[in-house]
Design a protein around this motif. Sequence first.
Motif, short mmCIF file in Angstrom:
data_model
loop_
_atom_site.label_atom_id
_atom_site.label_comp_id
_atom_site.label_asym_id
_atom_site.label_seq_id
_atom_site.Cartn_x
_atom_site.Cartn_y
_atom_site.Cartn_z
N ASN A 139 -19.10 -12.28 8.98
CA ASN A 139 -20.08 -12.78 9.95
C ASN A 139 -20.87 -13.94 9.36
OD1 ASN A 139 -19.39 -10.64 11.76
ND2 ASN A 139 -20.77 -9.27 10.66
N SER A 140 -21.51 -14.68 10.23
CA SER A 140 -22.35 -15.82 9.81
C SER A 140 -21.60 -16.70 8.82
CB SER A 140 -23.65 -15.30 9.19
OG SER A 140 -24.35 -14.47 10.10
N LEU A 141 -20.39 -17.05 9.18
CA LEU A 141 -19.54 -17.80 8.26
C LEU A 141 -20.09 -19.19 7.99
CD1 LEU A 141 -16.11 -16.56 9.57
CD2 LEU A 141 -16.89 -16.42 7.20
N LYS A 142 -19.87 -19.63 6.74
CA LYS A 142 -20.34 -20.92 6.28
C LYS A 142 -19.15 -21.76 5.83
CE LYS A 142 -24.41 -18.60 4.36
NZ LYS A 142 -25.21 -18.36 3.12
N PRO A 143 -19.31 -23.07 5.81
CA PRO A 143 -18.19 -23.90 5.34
C PRO A 143 -17.71 -23.51 3.94
CG PRO A 143 -19.79 -25.26 6.46
CD PRO A 143 -20.40 -23.89 6.37
N GLU A 144 -18.61 -23.05 3.10
CA GLU A 144 -18.21 -22.65 1.75
C GLU A 144 -17.41 -21.36 1.71
OE1 GLU A 144 -21.29 -23.45 2.80
OE2 GLU A 144 -22.82 -22.17 1.83
N ASP A 145 -17.27 -20.69 2.83
CA ASP A 145 -16.39 -19.52 2.90
C ASP A 145 -14.94 -19.92 3.12
OD1 ASP A 145 -18.98 -17.89 4.76
OD2 ASP A 145 -18.45 -17.53 2.66
N THR A 146 -14.70 -21.20 3.33
CA THR A 146 -13.34 -21.68 3.50
C THR A 146 -12.51 -21.39 2.26
OG1 THR A 146 -13.98 -23.43 5.05
CG2 THR A 146 -11.91 -23.73 3.84
N ALA A 147 -11.39 -20.70 2.46
CA ALA A 147 -10.56 -20.28 1.33
C ALA A 147 -9.32 -19.58 1.86
CB ALA A 147 -11.32 -19.33 0.42
N VAL A 148 -8.37 -19.36 0.97
CA VAL A 148 -7.29 -18.44 1.25
C VAL A 148 -7.75 -17.05 0.83
CG1 VAL A 148 -4.90 -17.80 0.79
CG2 VAL A 148 -5.54 -20.22 0.94
N TYR A 149 -7.67 -16.11 1.73
CA TYR A 149 -8.11 -14.75 1.47
C TYR A 149 -6.88 -13.87 1.20
CZ TYR A 149 -12.85 -15.89 2.77
OH TYR A 149 -14.13 -16.42 2.78
N TYR A 150 -6.93 -13.17 0.07
CA TYR A 150 -5.82 -12.35 -0.37
C TYR A 150 -6.21 -10.87 -0.34
CZ TYR A 150 -3.83 -16.67 -2.28
OH TYR A 150 -3.34 -17.94 -2.44
N CYS A 151 -5.30 -10.07 0.14
CA CYS A 151 -5.45 -8.62 0.11
C CYS A 151 -4.84 -8.10 -1.20
CB CYS A 151 -4.72 -8.03 1.31
SG CYS A 151 -4.77 -6.24 1.44
N ASN A 152 -5.43 -7.06 -1.73
CA ASN A 152 -4.98 -6.46 -2.99
C ASN A 152 -5.04 -4.95 -2.87
OD1 ASN A 152 -6.20 -5.18 -5.71
ND2 ASN A 152 -4.77 -6.81 -6.25
N ALA A 153 -4.08 -4.28 -3.51
CA ALA A 153 -4.11 -2.82 -3.49
C ALA A 153 -3.56 -2.25 -4.79
CB ALA A 153 -3.30 -2.30 -2.30
N GLY A 154 -4.15 -1.16 -5.23
CA GLY A 154 -3.62 -0.39 -6.34
C GLY A 154 -2.80 0.74 -5.77
N VAL A 155 -1.54 0.80 -6.15
CA VAL A 155 -0.60 1.71 -5.50
C VAL A 155 0.06 2.60 -6.54
CG1 VAL A 155 1.55 1.82 -4.19
CG2 VAL A 155 -0.16 0.05 -3.66
N VAL A 156 0.21 3.87 -6.21
CA VAL A 156 1.03 4.77 -7.02
C VAL A 156 2.38 4.86 -6.35
CG1 VAL A 156 1.30 7.09 -7.94
CG2 VAL A 156 -1.00 6.06 -7.79
N GLY A 157 3.42 4.38 -7.05
CA GLY A 157 4.74 4.31 -6.47
C GLY A 157 5.44 5.66 -6.44
N VAL A 158 6.63 5.67 -5.89
CA VAL A 158 7.37 6.90 -5.70
C VAL A 158 7.72 7.57 -7.02
CG1 VAL A 158 8.25 6.26 -3.43
CG2 VAL A 158 9.53 5.63 -5.49
N TYR A 159 7.77 6.82 -8.10
CA TYR A 159 8.06 7.37 -9.42
C TYR A 159 6.78 7.50 -10.24
CZ TYR A 159 12.80 6.26 -8.01
OH TYR A 159 13.98 6.18 -7.33
N TYR A 160 5.68 7.56 -9.55
CA TYR A 160 4.35 7.73 -10.16
C TYR A 160 3.95 6.53 -11.02
CZ TYR A 160 4.67 12.51 -8.48
OH TYR A 160 4.80 13.63 -7.68
N GLU A 161 4.59 5.40 -10.84
CA GLU A 161 4.19 4.20 -11.56
C GLU A 161 3.02 3.55 -10.83
OE1 GLU A 161 6.62 4.57 -9.54
OE2 GLU A 161 7.29 2.69 -8.59
N TYR A 162 2.13 2.91 -11.61
CA TYR A 162 0.99 2.23 -11.00
C TYR A 162 1.37 0.77 -10.77
CZ TYR A 162 -3.61 0.36 -10.03
OH TYR A 162 -4.67 -0.25 -9.43
N LEU A 163 1.11 0.31 -9.57
CA LEU A 163 1.44 -1.07 -9.21
C LEU A 163 0.22 -1.75 -8.63
CD1 LEU A 163 4.73 -0.21 -7.28
CD2 LEU A 163 4.59 -1.11 -9.60
N GLU A 164 0.03 -3.02 -8.98
CA GLU A 164 -0.99 -3.82 -8.32
C GLU A 164 -0.25 -4.79 -7.41
OE1 GLU A 164 -3.45 -6.32 -10.76
OE2 GLU A 164 -5.06 -6.30 -9.27
N VAL A 165 -0.56 -4.71 -6.14
CA VAL A 165 0.18 -5.47 -5.14
C VAL A 165 -0.76 -6.47 -4.47
CG1 VAL A 165 1.62 -5.32 -3.07
CG2 VAL A 165 1.63 -3.46 -4.74
#
Length: 120
Positions: free
Chosen positions: A83-109
């Motif tokens: 909300n109340s967006l400003k010109p300085e908010d201009t950017a590429v926005y990336y989503c990130n998640a910490g995931v536990v895979g099917v083999y119980y490995e930890y992945l950052e996606v």
Amino acid sequence: QVQLVESGGGLVQPGGSLRLSCAASGGSRSINTMGWYRQAPGKERELVATITEGGSTNYADALKGRFAISRDNAKNTVYLQMNSLKPEDTAVYYCNAGVVGVYYEYLEVWGQGTLVTVSS
């Protein structure tokens, strides 16, 4: 393999609002902390906000009060209300998640990013 797909970016006028979405798909045992980061032209990627599976949130100090992160665990989706967006908010926005895979490995996606442009 888990993938994150963002949507909701675009052009908005100063003072306007946007809602970003990020949906996770693919095989995993659990999705832990999810978050949003952004990278403006010529700058390093920076934290916007994160949210745990239990709903605890963390925000960049400068964005508190204007941005709100939320998630729907049933849909494996995280949202960012801006909300109340400003010109300085201009950017590429990336989503990130910490995931536990099917083999119980930890992945950052990471997602591919969605461009937000705040301009009149």
